[in-house]
Design a protein around this motif. Structure first.
Motif, mmCIF file in Angstrom:
data_model
loop_
_atom_site.group_PDB
_atom_site.id
_atom_site.type_symbol
_atom_site.label_atom_id
_atom_site.label_comp_id
_atom_site.label_asym_id
_atom_site.label_seq_id
_atom_site.Cartn_x
_atom_site.Cartn_y
_atom_site.Cartn_z
ATOM 1 N N VAL A 153 -14.902 53.530 -5.635
ATOM 2 C CA VAL A 153 -15.393 53.647 -4.324
ATOM 3 C C VAL A 153 -14.816 54.607 -3.460
ATOM 4 O O VAL A 153 -15.366 55.315 -2.540
ATOM 5 C CB VAL A 153 -15.522 52.211 -3.708
ATOM 6 C CG1 VAL A 153 -16.099 52.285 -2.235
ATOM 7 C CG2 VAL A 153 -16.446 51.273 -4.523
ATOM 8 N N LEU A 154 -13.451 54.412 -3.575
ATOM 9 C CA LEU A 154 -12.551 55.438 -2.821
ATOM 10 C C LEU A 154 -12.915 56.654 -2.882
ATOM 11 O O LEU A 154 -12.166 57.673 -2.113
ATOM 12 C CB LEU A 154 -10.919 55.069 -2.873
ATOM 13 C CG LEU A 154 -10.538 53.840 -2.451
ATOM 14 C CD1 LEU A 154 -8.955 53.472 -2.815
ATOM 15 C CD2 LEU A 154 -10.669 53.718 -1.033
ATOM 16 N N LYS A 155 -13.620 57.305 -4.125
ATOM 17 C CA LYS A 155 -13.843 58.592 -4.429
ATOM 18 C C LYS A 155 -14.838 59.425 -3.246
ATOM 19 O O LYS A 155 -14.849 60.497 -3.337
ATOM 20 C CB LYS A 155 -14.372 58.774 -5.850
ATOM 21 C CG LYS A 155 -13.080 58.732 -6.882
ATOM 22 C CD LYS A 155 -13.641 59.172 -8.144
ATOM 23 C CE LYS A 155 -12.535 58.912 -9.138
ATOM 24 N NZ LYS A 155 -11.406 59.844 -8.761
ATOM 25 N N PHE A 156 -15.496 58.409 -2.458
ATOM 26 C CA PHE A 156 -16.195 59.024 -1.403
ATOM 27 C C PHE A 156 -15.509 59.386 -0.463
ATOM 28 O O PHE A 156 -16.045 60.283 0.626
ATOM 29 C CB PHE A 156 -17.216 57.907 -1.273
ATOM 30 C CG PHE A 156 -18.502 57.622 -2.105
ATOM 31 C CD1 PHE A 156 -19.527 58.435 -2.229
ATOM 32 C CD2 PHE A 156 -18.388 56.383 -2.944
ATOM 33 C CE1 PHE A 156 -20.437 58.213 -3.242
ATOM 34 C CE2 PHE A 156 -19.142 56.664 -3.951
ATOM 35 C CZ PHE A 156 -20.582 57.137 -4.043
ATOM 36 N N ILE A 157 -14.185 59.187 -0.307
ATOM 37 C CA ILE A 157 -13.496 59.470 0.914
ATOM 38 C C ILE A 157 -12.461 60.766 0.611
ATOM 39 O O ILE A 157 -11.644 60.601 -0.106
ATOM 40 C CB ILE A 157 -12.204 58.357 1.214
ATOM 41 C CG1 ILE A 157 -13.238 56.892 1.468
ATOM 42 C CG2 ILE A 157 -11.786 58.654 2.720
ATOM 43 C CD1 ILE A 157 -12.401 55.666 1.697
ATOM 44 N N PRO A 158 -12.848 61.741 1.396
ATOM 45 C CA PRO A 158 -11.917 62.951 1.234
ATOM 46 C C PRO A 158 -10.565 62.665 1.255
ATOM 47 O O PRO A 158 -10.175 61.862 2.036
ATOM 48 C CB PRO A 158 -12.722 63.976 2.191
ATOM 49 C CG PRO A 158 -13.841 63.363 2.451
ATOM 50 C CD PRO A 158 -13.770 61.829 2.488
ATOM 51 N N VAL A 159 -9.649 63.417 0.559
ATOM 52 C CA VAL A 159 -8.202 63.219 0.484
ATOM 53 C C VAL A 159 -7.680 62.094 -0.443
ATOM 54 O O VAL A 159 -6.942 62.129 -1.247
ATOM 55 C CB VAL A 159 -7.593 63.431 1.907
ATOM 56 C CG1 VAL A 159 -6.246 63.292 1.804
ATOM 57 C CG2 VAL A 159 -8.011 64.851 2.717
ATOM 58 N N VAL A 160 -8.191 60.974 0.266
ATOM 59 C CA VAL A 160 -8.020 59.748 -0.574
ATOM 60 C C VAL A 160 -8.695 59.723 -1.778
ATOM 61 O O VAL A 160 -7.828 59.137 -2.921
ATOM 62 C CB VAL A 160 -8.506 58.383 0.238
ATOM 63 C CG1 VAL A 160 -8.426 57.306 -0.559
ATOM 64 C CG2 VAL A 160 -8.234 58.499 1.575
ATOM 65 N N ASN A 161 -9.407 60.568 -2.290
ATOM 66 C CA ASN A 161 -10.021 60.566 -3.496
ATOM 67 C C ASN A 161 -9.091 61.173 -4.662
ATOM 68 O O ASN A 161 -9.304 60.817 -5.750
ATOM 69 C CB ASN A 161 -11.616 61.030 -3.587
ATOM 70 C CG ASN A 161 -11.521 62.505 -3.163
ATOM 71 O OD1 ASN A 161 -10.419 63.113 -2.819
ATOM 72 N ND2 ASN A 161 -12.537 63.109 -2.857
ATOM 73 N N ILE A 162 -8.140 61.878 -4.135
ATOM 74 C CA ILE A 162 -7.159 62.650 -5.011
ATOM 75 C C ILE A 162 -6.359 61.503 -5.483
ATOM 76 O O ILE A 162 -5.844 61.478 -6.485
ATOM 77 C CB ILE A 162 -6.530 63.910 -4.002
ATOM 78 C CG1 ILE A 162 -7.274 64.704 -3.797
ATOM 79 C CG2 ILE A 162 -5.294 64.206 -4.843
ATOM 80 C CD1 ILE A 162 -6.664 65.948 -2.744
ATOM 81 N N PHE A 163 -5.748 60.519 -4.466
ATOM 82 C CA PHE A 163 -4.854 59.617 -4.944
ATOM 83 C C PHE A 163 -5.529 58.651 -5.779
ATOM 84 O O PHE A 163 -4.911 58.023 -6.692
ATOM 85 C CB PHE A 163 -4.323 59.045 -3.702
ATOM 86 C CG PHE A 163 -3.473 59.935 -2.945
ATOM 87 C CD1 PHE A 163 -2.074 60.179 -2.982
ATOM 88 C CD2 PHE A 163 -4.013 60.519 -1.457
ATOM 89 C CE1 PHE A 163 -1.392 61.074 -2.441
ATOM 90 C CE2 PHE A 163 -3.291 61.208 -0.785
ATOM 91 C CZ PHE A 163 -1.939 61.525 -1.066
ATOM 92 N N SER A 164 -6.699 58.257 -5.365
ATOM 93 C CA SER A 164 -7.572 57.196 -6.334
ATOM 94 C C SER A 164 -7.658 57.708 -7.876
ATOM 95 O O SER A 164 -7.772 57.016 -8.690
ATOM 96 C CB SER A 164 -8.932 57.022 -5.732
ATOM 97 O OG SER A 164 -10.024 58.238 -5.817
ATOM 98 N N THR A 165 -7.889 59.174 -7.802
ATOM 99 C CA THR A 165 -7.875 59.696 -9.264
ATOM 100 C C THR A 165 -6.539 59.491 -9.977
ATOM 101 O O THR A 165 -6.735 59.109 -11.286
ATOM 102 C CB THR A 165 -8.224 61.047 -9.107
ATOM 103 O OG1 THR A 165 -9.460 61.191 -8.441
ATOM 104 C CG2 THR A 165 -8.303 61.674 -10.625
ATOM 105 N N VAL A 166 -5.636 59.649 -9.494
ATOM 106 C CA VAL A 166 -4.446 59.317 -9.970
ATOM 107 C C VAL A 166 -4.063 57.748 -10.308
ATOM 108 O O VAL A 166 -3.536 57.680 -11.287
ATOM 109 C CB VAL A 166 -3.013 59.939 -9.247
ATOM 110 C CG1 VAL A 166 -1.835 59.757 -9.776
ATOM 111 C CG2 VAL A 166 -3.136 61.358 -8.771
ATOM 112 N N LEU A 167 -4.257 56.909 -9.261
ATOM 113 C CA LEU A 167 -4.196 55.669 -9.569
ATOM 114 C C LEU A 167 -5.238 55.150 -10.711
ATOM 115 O O LEU A 167 -4.762 54.274 -11.435
ATOM 116 C CB LEU A 167 -4.602 54.706 -8.286
ATOM 117 C CG LEU A 167 -3.430 55.124 -7.350
ATOM 118 C CD1 LEU A 167 -3.984 54.352 -5.980
ATOM 119 C CD2 LEU A 167 -2.269 54.390 -7.540
ATOM 120 N N LEU A 168 -6.187 55.771 -10.920
ATOM 121 C CA LEU A 168 -7.313 55.392 -11.883
ATOM 122 C C LEU A 168 -6.743 55.702 -13.161
ATOM 123 O O LEU A 168 -6.653 55.057 -14.210
ATOM 124 C CB LEU A 168 -8.703 56.066 -11.664
ATOM 125 C CG LEU A 168 -9.755 55.676 -12.604
ATOM 126 C CD1 LEU A 168 -10.040 54.075 -12.304
ATOM 127 C CD2 LEU A 168 -11.086 56.513 -12.565
#
Length: 250
Positions: A153-168
């Protein structure tokens, strides 16, 4: 944590040579078939579902303005969602079904590293090893999906989606390493003790799982080699972690 992650990564250095030295390749024949068949089925399914998931997500946007942009983003996120869930399901299926074949591998590696041929371990049958593998991986599958959904869900938020990809990626790596380490731990600990042990050594699990996940990016060859090398590396790491406890008991 970082130090343990590096230890998990370094364990791969001698994995290929150790497999050949101990003549372990024959034990990986059936798990490799399981891996190839599972990857093929999930790959075909994921390819067919990616557009459907993307279109489903796009329906959330009711407004006309920005709809084309949102649809494009939804298609990408839909593909990532299907890929992420596909990888999760893939790894837990192959690790669960391969448990009875991987336990003997880790046992031979442990005997080689410790120099003790006959350990006073918990004795488990093929059926018990399979059931333990299924139980551990169903538990991990549920946990992983629970944490994966909010990260997607966080992937819809710009910039934050970079960190969510790493965490995933790190989340998937942790549970991959978890399953690989349990092939050794099942001889030493019961179900709950094994979970507690890996929680204390989660860095090792993440390090092992990082390479596991990277292998899956290599077409065909990655699917073939992922189990042999990752299980061998996890066995090496886990035996090293168990040594202090064994020495204390002695």
């Amino acid at each position: 944590m970082v130090k343990n992650i590096l230890k998990g990564l370094k364990a791969y250095a001698n994995s290929f040579a150790l497999i050949s030295e101990l003549k372990l390749w024959k034990f990986f024949f059936i798990p490799i078939i399981i891996s190839l068949v599972t990857a093929t089925i999930i790959g075909i399914t994921a390819y067919g579902l990616s557009d459907n998931v993307g279109n489903f997500i796009a329906k959330i946007w009711f407004w006309e303005w920005g709809k084309e942009t949102f649809t494009s983003i939804s298609t990408v996120i839909g593909g990532i969602t299907v890929l992420a869930i596909g990888l999760i399901v893939y790894k837990h299926i192959i690790m669960a079904l391969s448990a009875p074949f991987m336990s003997p591998v880790s046992e031979k590696i442990e005997a080689h590293l410790t120099g003790i041929a006959n350990h006073a371990h918990r004795k488990t049958s093929f059926k018990e090893q399979l059931w333990r593998g299924i139980r551990i991986n169903i538990r991990n599958l549920g946990k992983e999906l629970l944490f994966t959904v909010p990260l997607l869900v966080l992937k819809f938020i710009p910039v934050v989606n970079i960190f969510s990809t790493v965490l995933l990626f790190l989340l998937q790596a942790y549970y991959a390493g978890f399953g690989n380490m349990d092939y050794t731990l099942e001889r030493h600990f019961n179900y709950k003790e094994s979970i507690q042990f890996i929680r204390k050594n989660r860095g090792i699990a993440i390090g092992n799982g990082i390479v596991f996940m990277l292998f899956l990016l290599i077409p065909v060859i990655g699917v073939i080699l992922v189990l042999p090398l990752s299980v061998t590396a996890a066995s090496i790491s886990t035996v090293q972690l168990l040594k202090p406890e064994t020495e204390t008991l002695n």
